[in-house]
Scaffold this motif. Structure first.
Motif, PDB file in Angstrom:
ATOM      1  N   VAL A  62      19.767  50.021  33.952  1.00 21.99           N
ATOM      2  CA  VAL A  62      19.306  51.232  33.359  1.00 21.99           C
ATOM      3  C   VAL A  62      18.215  50.863  32.151  1.00 21.99           C
ATOM      4  N   ALA A  63      18.375  49.606  31.558  1.00 21.21           N
ATOM      5  CA  ALA A  63      17.637  49.380  30.464  1.00 21.21           C
ATOM      6  C   ALA A  63      16.174  49.063  30.962  1.00 21.21           C
TER       7      ALA A  63
ATOM      8  N   ARG B 170      14.833  49.954  33.948  1.00 23.26           N
ATOM      9  CA  ARG B 170      14.166  51.282  34.414  1.00 23.26           C
ATOM     10  C   ARG B 170      13.870  52.194  32.913  1.00 23.26           C
ATOM     11  N   VAL B 171      14.392  52.164  31.950  1.00 24.61           N
ATOM     12  CA  VAL B 171      13.808  52.784  30.770  1.00 24.61           C
ATOM     13  C   VAL B 171      12.700  51.944  30.294  1.00 24.61           C
ATOM     14  N   ALA B 172      12.723  50.794  30.325  1.00 20.67           N
ATOM     15  CA  ALA B 172      11.508  49.927  29.728  1.00 20.67           C
ATOM     16  C   ALA B 172      10.422  50.091  30.463  1.00 20.67           C
ATOM     17  N   ARG B 173      10.504  50.261  31.968  1.00 19.49           N
ATOM     18  CA  ARG B 173       9.245  50.777  32.799  1.00 19.49           C
ATOM     19  C   ARG B 173       8.770  51.791  32.534  1.00 19.49           C
ATOM     20  N   LEU B 174       9.507  52.756  32.147  1.00 20.65           N
ATOM     21  CA  LEU B 174       9.023  54.221  31.900  1.00 20.65           C
ATOM     22  C   LEU B 174       8.096  54.050  30.393  1.00 20.65           C
TER      23      LEU B 174
ATOM     24  N   ASP C  93       6.773  51.498  29.147  1.00 20.69           N
ATOM     25  CA  ASP C  93       5.979  50.222  28.834  1.00 20.69           C
ATOM     26  C   ASP C  93       6.768  49.461  27.865  1.00 20.69           C
ATOM     27  N   ALA C  94       7.861  49.160  27.690  1.00 17.65           N
ATOM     28  CA  ALA C  94       8.556  48.557  26.722  1.00 17.65           C
ATOM     29  C   ALA C  94       8.834  47.065  27.142  1.00 17.65           C
ATOM     30  N   VAL C  95       9.526  46.362  26.394  1.00 14.72           N
ATOM     31  CA  VAL C  95       9.451  44.731  26.838  1.00 14.72           C
ATOM     32  C   VAL C  95      11.273  44.353  26.803  1.00 14.72           C
ATOM     33  N   PRO C  96      11.512  43.816  27.826  1.00 14.48           N
ATOM     34  CA  PRO C  96      13.000  43.071  27.937  1.00 14.48           C
ATOM     35  C   PRO C  96      12.795  42.149  26.560  1.00 14.48           C
ATOM     36  N   PHE C  97      13.925  42.170  25.889  1.00 20.39           N
ATOM     37  CA  PHE C  97      13.739  41.214  24.659  1.00 20.39           C
ATOM     38  C   PHE C  97      14.686  40.094  24.526  1.00 20.39           C
ATOM     39  N   LEU C  98      16.090  40.486  24.529  1.00 24.17           N
ATOM     40  CA  LEU C  98      17.118  39.553  24.459  1.00 24.17           C
ATOM     41  C   LEU C  98      18.299  39.956  25.504  1.00 24.17           C
TER      42      LEU C  98
ATOM     43  N   GLN D 133      24.409  42.540  29.379  1.00 22.07           N
ATOM     44  CA  GLN D 133      23.600  43.489  28.680  1.00 22.07           C
ATOM     45  C   GLN D 133      22.235  43.279  28.318  1.00 22.07           C
ATOM     46  N   ILE D 134      21.485  44.010  28.142  1.00 18.90           N
ATOM     47  CA  ILE D 134      20.166  43.570  27.492  1.00 18.90           C
ATOM     48  C   ILE D 134      19.543  44.344  26.164  1.00 18.90           C
ATOM     49  N   VAL D 135      18.684  43.888  25.534  1.00 24.39           N
ATOM     50  CA  VAL D 135      18.000  44.407  24.676  1.00 24.39           C
ATOM     51  C   VAL D 135      16.594  44.678  24.807  1.00 24.39           C
TER      52      VAL D 135
END
Length: 298
Positions: A89-90, A92-96, A98-103, A229-231
């Motif tokens: 889920v995170a 998919r949101v990050a792709r929409l 242009d955000a970055v998987p963080f931790l 989980q991811i941030v």
């Protein structure tokens, strides 16, 4: 309470100090239970405000948004800086956004988990292909282990999916029918009652089911392992501040206070980097999301 354009967000301001270089950090979550998520995030927000004061952070806010689209918009505009959610889920949101998987966020002592498709022990089904003509219970469309991962298993096996929108509706003989149960508990209850032929849960949910109903259910198929989980970090977040936040979260295991705050944050036990790197971790997840989207199941 504040409002973003086209959606409602809830913000809790935890400090009122002002400075010429004041920086507001906003932590984001997607849920319809606003009060519960504010209570869950507050200790972490207070901790970050305290630990990041020397980095210019004077306010930490909590935004609880109603859906993934709203979160993607908030991340894209920089209205949310850090977003916490399950991996698919995170991502998919990050792709929409242009955000970055963080931790990576460990939960209940687990760094990763997987989805399990469960059937009664006495079921005649021996492989995932035997689900043709059967009905499976998923949790909800925004669930990694209760929908996205098991759907990817079915698609990989070449099984068409058919949404059952009426009680007692039967799928086509070559398709797998599916219903949404709402949560793990309802999936387990439907399995016990026999109103579904199979159910999707995570490995901990499967273990709990085996404890509650010994020898009554077995695993028919298992998905790949993904981070528990991811941030996700907004691309609008200052890089220097992002580094300070990363260091602060990763070092929370070094102090009793940090450990206590993590425990209150939905049983978090650690924040760390992705051991396989961004590409190694999220390449398979992107492939799964692409397949689900191409089949109009997301």
């Amino acid at each position: 309470m504040r409002y973003f354009s086209k959606f409602v967000a809830v913000a809790l301001t935890l400090a009122s100090a002002t400075s010429a270089h004041a920086e507001t950090l906003t932590l984001g979550s997607v849920n319809d239970d606003i009060r519960k998520h504010i209570e869950r995030f507050t200790p972490l927000a207070q901790y970050l405000e305290q630990e990041l004061a020397d980095d210019g952070v004077t306010n930490v806010e909590i935004s609880v948004l109603p859906n993934s689209q709203a979160m993607a918009e908030a991340l894209r505009q920089g209205d949310v800086d850090l977003y916490f959610d399950s991996p698919l889920v995170a991502t998919r949101v990050a792709r929409l956004a242009d955000a970055v998987p963080f931790l990576r966020r460990w939960k209940n002592g687990e760094a990763s988990y997987h989805s399990v498709i469960v059937v009664p022990t006495d079921s005649e089904m021996e492989s995932i292909e035997d689900l043709r003509g059967a009905v499976i219970g998923f949790q909800e469309p925004d669930s990694t282990s209760g929908y996205l991962l098991p759907v990817s298993l079915l698609l990989e096996a070449g099984l068409p999916l058919q949404h059952m929108r009426q009680d007692h509706q039967q799928p086509d003989e070559d398709s797998v029918g599916y219903v949404f149960t709402g949560d793990d508990r309802n999936t387990a209850l439907a399995l016990v009652r026999g109103t579904i032929d199979a159910g999707a849960t995570d490995n901990q949910g499967f273990e709990a089911l085996q404890v509650a109903q010994p020898d009554r259910f077995r695993a028919l198929a298992r998905s790949i392992e993904v981070p528990r989980q991811i941030v996700v970090r907004s691309a609008e977040l200052d890089e220097t501040l992002g580094s300070a936040i990363s260091s602060t979260l990763r070092s929370m295991t070094d102090s009793p206070e940090g450990i206590q705050v993590m425990a209150s944050f939905h049983n978090t036990t650690r924040f760390d980097d992705f051991p396989r790197g961004i590409e190694g971790t999220f390449g398979p997840i992107h492939t799964i999301l692409d397949e689900i989207r191409e089949n109009s199941l997301m």
